[in-house]
Design a protein around this motif. Structure first.
Motif, PDB file in Angstrom:
ATOM      1  N   LEU A  45       1.805 -10.068  -0.786  1.00 57.70           N
ATOM      2  CA  LEU A  45       0.440  -9.611  -0.559  1.00 57.70           C
ATOM      3  C   LEU A  45       0.032 -10.137   0.810  1.00 57.70           C
ATOM      4  O   LEU A  45      -0.139 -11.343   0.986  1.00 57.70           O
ATOM      5  N   VAL A  46      -0.106  -9.224   1.769  1.00 57.94           N
ATOM      6  CA  VAL A  46      -0.337  -9.610   3.165  1.00 57.94           C
ATOM      7  C   VAL A  46      -1.791  -9.357   3.528  1.00 57.94           C
ATOM      8  O   VAL A  46      -2.274  -8.216   3.448  1.00 57.94           O
ATOM      9  N   VAL A  47      -2.500 -10.424   3.931  1.00 61.41           N
ATOM     10  CA  VAL A  47      -3.880 -10.305   4.397  1.00 61.41           C
ATOM     11  C   VAL A  47      -3.834 -10.062   5.890  1.00 61.41           C
ATOM     12  O   VAL A  47      -3.417 -10.923   6.665  1.00 61.41           O
ATOM     13  N   ASP A  48      -4.269  -8.894   6.307  1.00 55.60           N
ATOM     14  CA  ASP A  48      -4.191  -8.491   7.716  1.00 55.60           C
ATOM     15  C   ASP A  48      -5.373  -9.079   8.493  1.00 55.60           C
ATOM     16  O   ASP A  48      -5.985 -10.074   8.081  1.00 55.60           O
ATOM     17  N   GLY A  74       2.588 -14.787  -9.445  1.00 59.62           N
ATOM     18  CA  GLY A  74       3.987 -14.454  -9.203  1.00 59.62           C
ATOM     19  C   GLY A  74       4.227 -13.644  -7.954  1.00 59.62           C
ATOM     20  O   GLY A  74       5.266 -12.990  -7.819  1.00 59.62           O
ATOM     21  N   LEU A  75       3.291 -13.699  -7.022  1.00 57.48           N
ATOM     22  CA  LEU A  75       3.398 -12.988  -5.755  1.00 57.48           C
ATOM     23  C   LEU A  75       3.586 -13.970  -4.603  1.00 57.48           C
ATOM     24  O   LEU A  75       3.353 -15.167  -4.760  1.00 57.48           O
ATOM     25  N   LYS A  76       3.962 -13.443  -3.435  1.00 59.58           N
ATOM     26  CA  LYS A  76       4.073 -14.243  -2.226  1.00 59.58           C
ATOM     27  C   LYS A  76       2.953 -13.853  -1.271  1.00 59.58           C
ATOM     28  O   LYS A  76       2.501 -12.704  -1.267  1.00 59.58           O
ATOM     29  N   PHE A  77       2.529 -14.811  -0.449  1.00 60.61           N
ATOM     30  CA  PHE A  77       1.344 -14.614   0.383  1.00 60.61           C
ATOM     31  C   PHE A  77       1.724 -14.403   1.841  1.00 60.61           C
ATOM     32  O   PHE A  77       2.486 -15.185   2.423  1.00 60.61           O
ATOM     33  N   GLY A  78       1.156 -13.352   2.437  1.00 56.22           N
ATOM     34  CA  GLY A  78       1.350 -13.086   3.849  1.00 56.22           C
ATOM     35  C   GLY A  78       0.041 -13.154   4.606  1.00 56.22           C
ATOM     36  O   GLY A  78      -1.034 -12.882   4.066  1.00 56.22           O
TER      37      GLY A  78
END
Length: 395
Positions: free
Chosen positions: A51-54, A90-94
């Motif tokens: 999940l990438v926060v732009d 269970g997600l990875k952070f962007g």
């Protein structure tokens, strides 16, 4: 340990990015809701793990010591708290920054503060960095600027996937691995449309990017731990998406279903990173079906990591293919035209790397699931702006 040896980039990264759905107005509540939705809709279990926060998560100005500050109104709890929330699901952070003095939205960015920012990202638990190309570059060339962040990420005690968003201006496929990048943008920004209307229009349509991926002859630079990135997915978006509304793009008609299937089919044939950007609050069945198709995703994630290429062109009719593990291949029959057409090819005439001494071949239609055998001919009636997408192997 070098990040380029990290096992998480042996296949093209998959995830969801905030920009197309929220653009400049993203909030921490939007990110929390997106994390929940990625789990509830099955996206996480299908492989969309980042999940990438732009842009716009940060305050407009850096702190006195050069460190990032979170946006006080839109991200009041801070990034570390948000990272924990995403990880708990269970997600990875962007996260996002830029290799210039400012981000594309005008917030102060990372040029000259690479080590401090890399340390912040590691402290927060960030797993992925999208690193853009906006702001003043202070007369430093692209390789120097991107190497500075790559070296900073290497010095922190955390594996962080490094996404070079340089737009393909300086051929990053030639040097991306050398600056510890794991993927690099090969084109300008994608719009939620089939084709741009004017050559000088900002942004690219799906077919424009398909052409650039072939014309730049970059497939040889692509593979495990180093991926050509034709930009994020626009499946599920259109004139009403936040990106289309806020950036002044000319997106004046809905994205047709056939065009969206073509879009996703080609990104899978390219073994491209799959970063969805649809509004998860308004997930319709067509968008869900396309983005979660197991057979298409399997072709994208094939362990050989080969980028598909164009084999034949006949007016609006085109044939594309790539080799897959296990002696199989993927084939796309593309119709660029405005009317349905019949497209024919054969195992013998396209670069499929299949054995030519077998009596028959097994064919699976990726989108319908239909299966049949053939003596080598491949054909279909293809809708306007649509594709037939096949998986082929010895029967």
């Amino acid at each position: 340990m070098s990040a380029n040896n990290s096992p998480q980039v042996r296949s093209p990264p998959m995830g969801w990015n905030t920009w197309n759905a929220y653009s400049w107005n993203v909030t921490e509540l939007d990110v929390r809701n997106a994390a929940d939705a990625l789990v509830e809709t099955g996206f996480r279990d299908a492989g969309y793990e980042y999940l990438v926060v732009d842009d716009c998560w940060m305050a407009e100005e850096l702190a006195d010591d050069g460190s990032f500050r979170n946006h006080p109104e839109n991200f009041p709890a801070g990034i570390a708290d948000l990272v924990d929330y995403v990880h708990d699901r269970g997600l990875k952070f962007g996260i996002y920054s830029s290799a210039g003095t400012e981000t594309c939205a005008g917030h102060e960015a990372s040029l000259g503060n690479e080590q401090r920012h890399a340390e912040q990202f590691a402290e927060w638990g960030v797993d992925y960095l999208k690193y853009d190309n906006c702001g003043d570059h202070r007369d430093r060339d692209a390789i120097d600027r991107y190497a500075a962040m790559g070296e900073a990420l290497e010095r922190v005690d955390r594996d962080i996937v490094y996404s070079i968003c340089e737009w393909g201006n300086n051929e990053p496929w030639r040097w991306g691995r050398n600056v510890d990048g794991h993927l690099w943008r090969t084109t300008g920004d994608i719009l939620a449309k089939w084709k741009r209307s004017e050559d000088d229009e900002f942004g690219l349509g799906v077919v424009d990017i398909i052409d650039e991926m072939d014309e730049r002859d970059i497939a040889g630079y692509h593979g495990p731990n180093g991926w050509n990135d034709p930009d994020m997915l626009q499946v599920g978006n259109g004139p009403d998406s936040a990106q289309s509304q806020s950036e002044g793009f000319t997106v004046d008609q809905p994205f047709r279903e056939a065009e969206q299937r073509t879009h996703f089919s080609f990104w899978c044939l390219f073994a491209a990173p799959l970063m969805a950007g649809n509004d998860l609050r308004e997930l319709d069945e067509t968008t869900r079906e396309i983005l979660l198709d197991e057979d298409a995703i399997a072709i994208d994630q094939d362990p050989l990591g080969i980028q598909g290429t164009r084999d034949e062109t006949d007016g609006d009719r085109e044939v594309w293919s790539k080799r897959l593990a296990g002696g199989e291949c993927a084939v796309i029959l593309l119709n660029r035209g405005d009317e349905p057409v019949d497209i024919e090819t054969s195992v013998e005439t396209v670069d499929l790397h299949l054995p030519d001494d077998v009596g028959s071949y097994a064919v699976t239609d990726v989108w319908s699931g239909e299966e049949w055998t053939t003596d080598g001919s491949l054909e279909a009636t293809v809708d306007s702006h649509g594709v037939a997408f096949f998986r082929v192997g010895a029967a």
